[in-house]
Design an enzyme around this catalytic site. Structure first.
Site, short mmCIF file in Angstrom:
data_model
loop_
_atom_site.label_atom_id
_atom_site.label_comp_id
_atom_site.label_asym_id
_atom_site.label_seq_id
_atom_site.Cartn_x
_atom_site.Cartn_y
_atom_site.Cartn_z
N ASP A 124 -13.79 11.98 -2.72
CA ASP A 124 -14.36 13.04 -1.74
C ASP A 124 -14.44 14.50 -1.89
O ASP A 124 -15.24 14.70 0.05
CB ASP A 124 -12.42 13.29 -0.93
CG ASP A 124 -11.94 12.13 -0.93
OD1 ASP A 124 -12.83 10.92 -0.34
OD2 ASP A 124 -10.59 11.70 -0.64
N SER A 178 -0.11 10.46 -5.88
CA SER A 178 -0.32 10.60 -4.53
C SER A 178 -1.04 9.90 -3.33
O SER A 178 -1.04 8.14 -3.94
CB SER A 178 -1.93 11.99 -4.29
OG SER A 178 -2.46 11.32 -5.06
#
Length: 399
Positions: A124, A178
């Protein structure tokens, strides 16, 4: 680096709340928060209240669901994009939109910098920053995970307690994994999912019913397409985001769209992710079915050849690159006659294509029938085969 104002991609969660405070202390600058509603299904107003608690004056909470599906998800699905043969790129395709809106806000408020909460180990950070620089080459980027020493959950918790940052009860101690979510998919990784031999517990799948618990009766649906994009379900016209939401519901009920993937990150390491893409899995099957009856063989095969490169460009963060735009132009050209309706049977984890029809169909029953016809001379095939066999015969004769 002298920075007066920075636009932070802010979820309102523990990590980005810590980043907000850290930016104020470390850079002594004004922080503008930006929270994107991409259909993650969470209440976003708490993010506003948290930002206000930190004294933030400019708070952006933008509903980007329609733009997300219309301008990012649908163009990607025209290409049938699958990374490493299976991943529908749910996280990858969201990042260029977030980056785009961050750069727009930075221009609106006069910020010199933007900031994200991605770690230095993942994809990311690359996706965000390639987007930033493509849209504003002069922008300054702050990536706290590459700068600070808060490199463990324990240190983050200690920092939060020291600065009176609210900590959700389930965040006290190590989270089991997560989660990142948007309208296209949910991604779960880390902690208990890091051992690729261990099966993911059922509770990891929060978005899709198990195939075993799905209804015992199949669900039939019709999806209508125009220029390669879904426009209606069971005859009802809908907006792009509404269509994906409806398909998500149908996929959830019927246990469709689970994926346990060990993938190759762009940064070099392998990682394991649990992905849930209910509506996208249905949409991919439907779109390929619509193409099968409307796109010429040569065009379809060329499109399939470039798909891995197209998917890799998106996965690696190159949405705003010239090569992705060139491939998109080719893909969009191929969709000019992709009109019609497909019928799918949804049943216990699978989306099966069972029917397709189109006013621009290339399918000719007259030509393929096993019965007598007046449009095809089967004797023509002999010369066709002999010409194709010529090089094979010559090779054999040589040896």
């Amino acid at each position: 680096m002298s920075i007066n104002k920075v636009v932070l991609a802010y979820s309102g969660g523990l990590d980005t709340s810590i980043i907000l405070k850290w930016l104020q202390d470390e850079y002594q600058c004004e922080v503008v928060t930006f929270t994107a509603d991409l259909g993650q299904g969470e209440e976003l107003e708490p993010a506003r209240k948290k930002a206000e608690m930190f004294g933030v004056k400019d708070i952006y909470i933008d509903d980007l669901r329609e733009e997300f599906v219309r301008d990012f998800v649908f163009p990607m699905f025209r290409g049938n994009a699958l990374y490493e043969g299976t991943y529908l790129l749910g996280t990858s395709i969201a990042r260029p939109l977030i980056a785009k809106r961050q750069i727009e806000i930075a221009a609106e408020v006069g910020a010199e910098a933007v900031c994200h909460g991605a770690t230095g180990k993942g994809n990311d950070q690359i996706r965000f920053e390639l987007g930033y620089y493509a849209l504003n080459p002069e922008i300054k980027v702050i990536a706290p995970w590459r700068e600070w020493d808060l490199n463990s959950r324990e240190k983050l918790i200690d920092y939060a307690e020291k600065h009176q940052i609210p900590i959700a009860k389930d965040k006290r101690g190590e989270a089991p994994f997560s989660v990142d979510a948007n309208l296209l998919h949910t991604s779960s990784e880390g902690k208990l999912l890091e051992d690729p031999w261990e099966e993911a517990p059922e509770y990891v799948y929060g978005r899709i019913n198990s195939p075993e618990s799905a209804p015992d009766e199949p669900t039939y649906i019709d999806i209508e397409f125009e220029k390669g994009d879904a426009v209606a379900i069971n005859g009802e016209k809908m907006s792009p985001a509404t269509i994906l939401t409806k398909l998500n519901d149908l996929g959830r009920i019927n246990g469709i769209g689970r994926l346990d993937l060990l993938e190759n990150r762009y940064i070099g390491m392998k990682s394991r992710g649990i992905y849930e893409t209910p509506g996208g899995t249905i949409l991919l099957t439907a779109h390929r079915g619509m193409e099968s009856i409307t796109i010429d063989r040569g065009a379809m095969h060329l499109k399939d050849e470039i798909m891995p490169k197209y998917a890799e460009a998106i996965y690696n963060g190159f949405w705003y690159s010239p090569e992705r735009e060139m491939m998109q132009a080719l893909i969009d050209k191929s969709q000019e006659d992709v009109y019609g309706t497909v019928r799918l049977k949804l049943y216990k984890g699978s989306a099966m294509l069972v029917g397709r029809k189109s006013p621009r169909s290339l399918y000719s029953m007259e030509h393929v029938t096993f019965e007598e016809d007046e449009v095809y001379d089967q004797r023509d095939a002999e010369g066709f085969i002999k010409l194709n066999a010529l090089r094979l015969r010559l090779r054999n004769m040589r040896g």
